[in-house]
Design a protein around this motif. Structure first.
Motif, PDB file in Angstrom:
ATOM      1  N   LYS A  36      48.825  34.023  33.074  1.00 27.93           N
ATOM      2  CA  LYS A  36      48.521  35.316  32.466  1.00 27.93           C
ATOM      3  C   LYS A  36      47.760  35.038  31.171  1.00 27.93           C
ATOM      4  N   PHE A  95      44.677  39.711  43.880  1.00 28.23           N
ATOM      5  CA  PHE A  95      45.407  38.639  43.201  1.00 28.23           C
ATOM      6  C   PHE A  95      46.209  37.808  44.203  1.00 28.23           C
ATOM      7  N   ARG A  99      45.487  33.860  45.019  1.00 29.22           N
ATOM      8  CA  ARG A  99      46.416  32.871  44.465  1.00 29.22           C
ATOM      9  C   ARG A  99      46.867  31.859  45.496  1.00 29.22           C
ATOM     10  N   LEU A 109      41.599  30.256  41.640  1.00 31.09           N
ATOM     11  CA  LEU A 109      42.055  31.285  40.717  1.00 31.09           C
ATOM     12  C   LEU A 109      42.947  30.601  39.695  1.00 31.09           C
ATOM     13  N   PHE A 112      44.759  35.360  35.169  1.00 37.72           N
ATOM     14  CA  PHE A 112      44.582  36.796  35.360  1.00 37.72           C
ATOM     15  C   PHE A 112      44.961  37.531  34.085  1.00 37.72           C
ATOM     16  N   ASN A 114      46.312  41.586  33.143  1.00 35.52           N
ATOM     17  CA  ASN A 114      46.711  42.894  33.636  1.00 35.52           C
ATOM     18  C   ASN A 114      47.519  43.567  32.532  1.00 35.52           C
ATOM     19  N   THR A 135      42.030  44.707  33.386  1.00 30.60           N
ATOM     20  CA  THR A 135      42.337  43.797  34.478  1.00 30.60           C
ATOM     21  C   THR A 135      41.213  42.800  34.670  1.00 30.60           C
ATOM     22  N   LEU A 137      40.370  38.749  36.747  1.00 30.44           N
ATOM     23  CA  LEU A 137      40.736  37.555  37.501  1.00 30.44           C
ATOM     24  C   LEU A 137      39.868  36.425  36.970  1.00 30.44           C
TER      25      LEU A 137
END
Length: 153
Positions: A36, A95, A99, A109, A112, A114, A135, A137
């Protein structure tokens, strides 16, 4: 939206870009899951989403080149128009699909974003407080250009 990924967990690909003591190093932990990443950090490494950093765009969003303090590079896909509570499924579906992809010919990936943010907005001529989603990625950066030029024509 609840993603079962620890906030402090950094993927090995993302961990390799961090400088000790830098803003992004504060995120460092261990793990193989996408990390994150705060929206503020994404703004910083893309030079506030500078047009000069755009790598490509499509119906789901725009991809920017992000550069960390140590010169490490990352591709940041900012997702467009995902209303709070109405279509979190778009983000979650993409997502979860990404992932699990682990292959030498697929970009990984690595992170991210969010985040829900409250702020002023105009609604029917009146200023109100609204919630918007930020948001994104984040993928490992590959410098060979767009796949489109290799598979089209």
């Amino acid at each position: 939206l609840h993603l079962h990924t620890p906030c402090c967990s950094l993927s090995p690909a993302l961990r390799s870009f961090l400088l000790p003591g830098s803003m992004e190093a504060k995120l460092q932990c261990t793990g193989d899951e996408p990390s994150k990443i705060p929206y503020q950090l994404l703004k910083q490494i893309t030079n506030d989403f500078d047009k000069e950093r755009i790598l490509g765009s499509g119906s789901y969003g725009t991809v920017y080149k992000g550069v960390y303090e140590n010169g490490g590079e990352i591709a940041v896909k900012i997702l467009n128009n995902i209303p709070v509570g109405l279509d979190d499924t778009k983000f979650l579906k993409e997502f979860n699909n990404l992932r699990g992809l682990k292959h030498q010919n697929i970009v990984e990936l690595v992170g991210f974003c969010n985040e829900s943010v409250e702020g002023p907005a105009m609604f029917e001529g009146k200023q109100v407080t609204a919630v918007s989603l930020r948001t994104a990625l984040c993928f490992e950066y590959v410098s060979n250009g767009s796949l489109h030029k290799y598979i089209s024509g």
